[in-house]
Design a protein around this motif. Sequence first.
Motif, PDB file in Angstrom:
ATOM      1  N   VAL A 212       4.844  -2.593  13.004  1.00 51.59           N
ATOM      2  CA  VAL A 212       3.837  -2.074  13.933  1.00 51.59           C
ATOM      3  C   VAL A 212       3.090  -3.218  14.601  1.00 51.59           C
ATOM      4  CG1 VAL A 212       1.738  -0.657  14.101  1.00 51.59           C
ATOM      5  CG2 VAL A 212       3.636   0.063  12.632  1.00 51.59           C
ATOM      6  N   ASN A 213       2.811  -4.265  13.843  1.00 54.34           N
ATOM      7  CA  ASN A 213       2.329  -5.527  14.394  1.00 54.34           C
ATOM      8  C   ASN A 213       2.849  -6.637  13.474  1.00 54.34           C
ATOM      9  OD1 ASN A 213       0.333  -6.224  12.312  1.00 54.34           O
ATOM     10  ND2 ASN A 213      -1.005  -4.666  13.187  1.00 54.34           N
ATOM     11  N   PRO A 214       2.647  -7.906  13.812  1.00 58.30           N
ATOM     12  CA  PRO A 214       3.259  -8.971  13.000  1.00 58.30           C
ATOM     13  C   PRO A 214       2.824  -8.981  11.535  1.00 58.30           C
ATOM     14  CG  PRO A 214       2.579  -9.834  15.125  1.00 58.30           C
ATOM     15  CD  PRO A 214       2.038  -8.441  15.054  1.00 58.30           C
ATOM     16  N   TYR A 215       1.754  -8.281  11.200  1.00 57.17           N
ATOM     17  CA  TYR A 215       1.242  -8.296   9.833  1.00 57.17           C
ATOM     18  C   TYR A 215       1.370  -6.946   9.126  1.00 57.17           C
ATOM     19  CZ  TYR A 215      -0.800 -12.674  11.388  1.00 57.17           C
ATOM     20  OH  TYR A 215      -0.972 -13.948  11.891  1.00 57.17           O
ATOM     21  N   PHE A 216       1.974  -5.956   9.783  1.00 62.14           N
ATOM     22  CA  PHE A 216       1.963  -4.605   9.217  1.00 62.14           C
ATOM     23  C   PHE A 216       3.324  -3.962   9.408  1.00 62.14           C
ATOM     24  CE2 PHE A 216       1.250  -0.001   9.372  1.00 62.14           C
ATOM     25  CZ  PHE A 216       0.391   0.205   8.299  1.00 62.14           C
ATOM     26  N   ARG A 217       3.979  -3.692   8.265  1.00 62.37           N
ATOM     27  CA  ARG A 217       5.274  -3.006   8.296  1.00 62.37           C
ATOM     28  C   ARG A 217       5.134  -1.630   7.658  1.00 62.37           C
ATOM     29  NH1 ARG A 217      10.236  -5.447   5.034  1.00 62.37           N
ATOM     30  NH2 ARG A 217       9.282  -4.208   3.364  1.00 62.37           N
ATOM     31  N   LEU A 218       5.574  -0.622   8.363  1.00 57.00           N
ATOM     32  CA  LEU A 218       5.421   0.777   7.965  1.00 57.00           C
ATOM     33  C   LEU A 218       6.757   1.381   7.563  1.00 57.00           C
ATOM     34  CD1 LEU A 218       3.726   3.521   7.991  1.00 57.00           C
ATOM     35  CD2 LEU A 218       4.549   3.766  10.351  1.00 57.00           C
TER      36      LEU A 218
ATOM     37  N   GLN B 123      -0.516  -9.966   5.351  1.00 60.59           N
ATOM     38  CA  GLN B 123       0.688  -9.157   5.436  1.00 60.59           C
ATOM     39  C   GLN B 123       0.542  -7.897   4.585  1.00 60.59           C
ATOM     40  OE1 GLN B 123       3.573 -10.344   7.296  1.00 60.59           O
ATOM     41  NE2 GLN B 123       3.951  -8.151   7.217  1.00 60.59           N
ATOM     42  N   ILE B 124       0.806  -6.745   5.183  1.00 61.94           N
ATOM     43  CA  ILE B 124       0.731  -5.474   4.471  1.00 61.94           C
ATOM     44  C   ILE B 124       2.039  -4.712   4.665  1.00 61.94           C
ATOM     45  CG2 ILE B 124      -0.404  -3.211   4.351  1.00 61.94           C
ATOM     46  CD1 ILE B 124      -3.009  -4.569   5.101  1.00 61.94           C
ATOM     47  N   PHE B 125       2.617  -4.304   3.551  1.00 64.51           N
ATOM     48  CA  PHE B 125       3.784  -3.422   3.553  1.00 64.51           C
ATOM     49  C   PHE B 125       3.279  -2.037   3.148  1.00 64.51           C
ATOM     50  CE2 PHE B 125       5.469  -7.678   2.576  1.00 64.51           C
ATOM     51  CZ  PHE B 125       6.334  -7.824   3.661  1.00 64.51           C
ATOM     52  N   TYR B 126       3.389  -1.100   4.064  1.00 64.34           N
ATOM     53  CA  TYR B 126       2.715   0.193   3.948  1.00 64.34           C
ATOM     54  C   TYR B 126       3.760   1.297   3.852  1.00 64.34           C
ATOM     55  CZ  TYR B 126      -1.137   3.474   5.124  1.00 64.34           C
ATOM     56  OH  TYR B 126      -2.116   4.456   5.119  1.00 64.34           O
ATOM     57  N   THR B 127       3.758   1.999   2.727  1.00 65.81           N
ATOM     58  CA  THR B 127       4.667   3.121   2.506  1.00 65.81           C
ATOM     59  C   THR B 127       3.841   4.390   2.430  1.00 65.81           C
ATOM     60  OG1 THR B 127       6.193   1.721   1.259  1.00 65.81           O
ATOM     61  CG2 THR B 127       6.407   4.106   0.973  1.00 65.81           C
ATOM     62  N   THR B 128       4.247   5.400   3.193  1.00 70.85           N
ATOM     63  CA  THR B 128       3.480   6.643   3.235  1.00 70.85           C
ATOM     64  C   THR B 128       4.416   7.832   3.125  1.00 70.85           C
ATOM     65  OG1 THR B 128       1.837   7.906   4.523  1.00 70.85           O
ATOM     66  CG2 THR B 128       3.508   6.704   5.772  1.00 70.85           C
ATOM     67  N   ILE B 129       3.899   8.899   2.539  1.00 74.85           N
ATOM     68  CA  ILE B 129       4.722  10.078   2.284  1.00 74.85           C
ATOM     69  C   ILE B 129       4.037  11.312   2.849  1.00 74.85           C
ATOM     70  CG2 ILE B 129       3.696  10.437  -0.003  1.00 74.85           C
ATOM     71  CD1 ILE B 129       6.438  11.398  -0.973  1.00 74.85           C
ATOM     72  N   ASP B 130       4.846  12.199   3.403  1.00 75.18           N
ATOM     73  CA  ASP B 130       4.326  13.463   3.934  1.00 75.18           C
ATOM     74  C   ASP B 130       5.453  14.481   3.902  1.00 75.18           C
ATOM     75  OD1 ASP B 130       3.034  15.528   5.411  1.00 75.18           O
ATOM     76  OD2 ASP B 130       1.823  14.034   6.441  1.00 75.18           O
TER      77      ASP B 130
ATOM     78  N   LEU C 206       9.425  12.239  -5.212  1.00 74.59           N
ATOM     79  CA  LEU C 206       9.564  10.854  -4.768  1.00 74.59           C
ATOM     80  C   LEU C 206      10.282  10.013  -5.813  1.00 74.59           C
ATOM     81  CD1 LEU C 206       8.803   8.601  -2.708  1.00 74.59           C
ATOM     82  CD2 LEU C 206       6.744   8.247  -4.088  1.00 74.59           C
ATOM     83  N   GLN C 207      11.265   9.253  -5.343  1.00 78.78           N
ATOM     84  CA  GLN C 207      11.949   8.274  -6.184  1.00 78.78           C
ATOM     85  C   GLN C 207      11.953   6.956  -5.419  1.00 78.78           C
ATOM     86  OE1 GLN C 207      15.823   9.811  -7.238  1.00 78.78           O
ATOM     87  NE2 GLN C 207      14.980  11.229  -8.732  1.00 78.78           N
ATOM     88  N   ILE C 208      11.275   5.960  -5.976  1.00 82.02           N
ATOM     89  CA  ILE C 208      11.104   4.695  -5.279  1.00 82.02           C
ATOM     90  C   ILE C 208      10.975   3.578  -6.308  1.00 82.02           C
ATOM     91  CG2 ILE C 208       8.584   4.917  -5.153  1.00 82.02           C
ATOM     92  CD1 ILE C 208       8.718   3.711  -2.350  1.00 82.02           C
ATOM     93  N   ASP C 209      11.558   2.412  -5.987  1.00 83.10           N
ATOM     94  CA  ASP C 209      11.521   1.282  -6.902  1.00 83.10           C
ATOM     95  C   ASP C 209      10.352   0.351  -6.636  1.00 83.10           C
ATOM     96  OD1 ASP C 209      13.847   2.079  -8.229  1.00 83.10           O
ATOM     97  OD2 ASP C 209      15.132   1.072  -6.772  1.00 83.10           O
TER      98      ASP C 209
ATOM     99  N   VAL D  29       0.845  -1.197   0.000  1.00 83.03           N
ATOM    100  CA  VAL D  29       0.000   0.000   0.000  1.00 83.03           C
ATOM    101  C   VAL D  29       0.876   1.242   0.000  1.00 83.03           C
ATOM    102  CG1 VAL D  29      -1.792   1.298   1.220  1.00 83.03           C
ATOM    103  CG2 VAL D  29      -1.824  -1.206   1.272  1.00 83.03           C
ATOM    104  N   PHE D  30       0.529   2.194  -0.849  1.00 76.23           N
ATOM    105  CA  PHE D  30       1.175   3.516  -0.827  1.00 76.23           C
ATOM    106  C   PHE D  30       0.131   4.552  -0.434  1.00 76.23           C
ATOM    107  CE2 PHE D  30       2.283   7.580  -2.828  1.00 76.23           C
ATOM    108  CZ  PHE D  30       3.573   7.755  -2.344  1.00 76.23           C
TER     109      PHE D  30
END
Length: 223
Positions: free
Chosen positions: A127-133, A83-90, A143-146, A59-60
Amino acid sequence: MKADVQLLITADGSHTAVNQVLNKTYHSIHGAYQESQRVYIELGLFSAFDAFPDGPIHVFEMGFGTGLNALLTAREAERQQRQIFYTTIDAYPMPPEATSQLNYDQFFGTSYLTALHESRWNEPVEVNPYFRLTKIESELQALQIDERFQLIYYDAFAPTAQPELWETEIFQQLADLLLPGGLLTTYCSRSYVQRNMRAAGFTVTKHSGPLHKRDILKAEKVR
């Protein structure tokens, strides 16, 4: 640079914040929770679970803000054991003296808020076993991201405050971040926003919104 904000209690009892420079709220005054739940969890995350039933969901989020969307996603990841890999921008994060006063953990019965807001920027945290922030402090245009994503939460401030974030070029940039069949959801359903999304290669559908909001948008990247 930190954002200049003031906290408000919305109609459903959950907090939002007012950006004092832009004079815009981060969430609906009619209910921060009910808005985020409808736009990003029900329309976005649940749709991504269905569209991508196997493996983790990437998720972005554009606009970390109060962290409410991330918190609701972390809660759902644990509930669904997905499992959720969560990338956020601010570009202008809220200051700690404001984020520490947010009532979300009390409101939802969670314990995520400290990890969400006090974790280092540009470093992944569990943040929890299923969520990485992973939080990125940057403007979207820079933003530059692969990494590529199955889902984007587009939660920029309204076009009246930040019109540059609702142009075709921005949606082309977002389309490039998505995997084929990837989804984008947002609260803004203005006609020219829909046109700009379509010009960037999305198929766009309108859906019923939260309280006091007739329509919201779900866009899919054309395969």
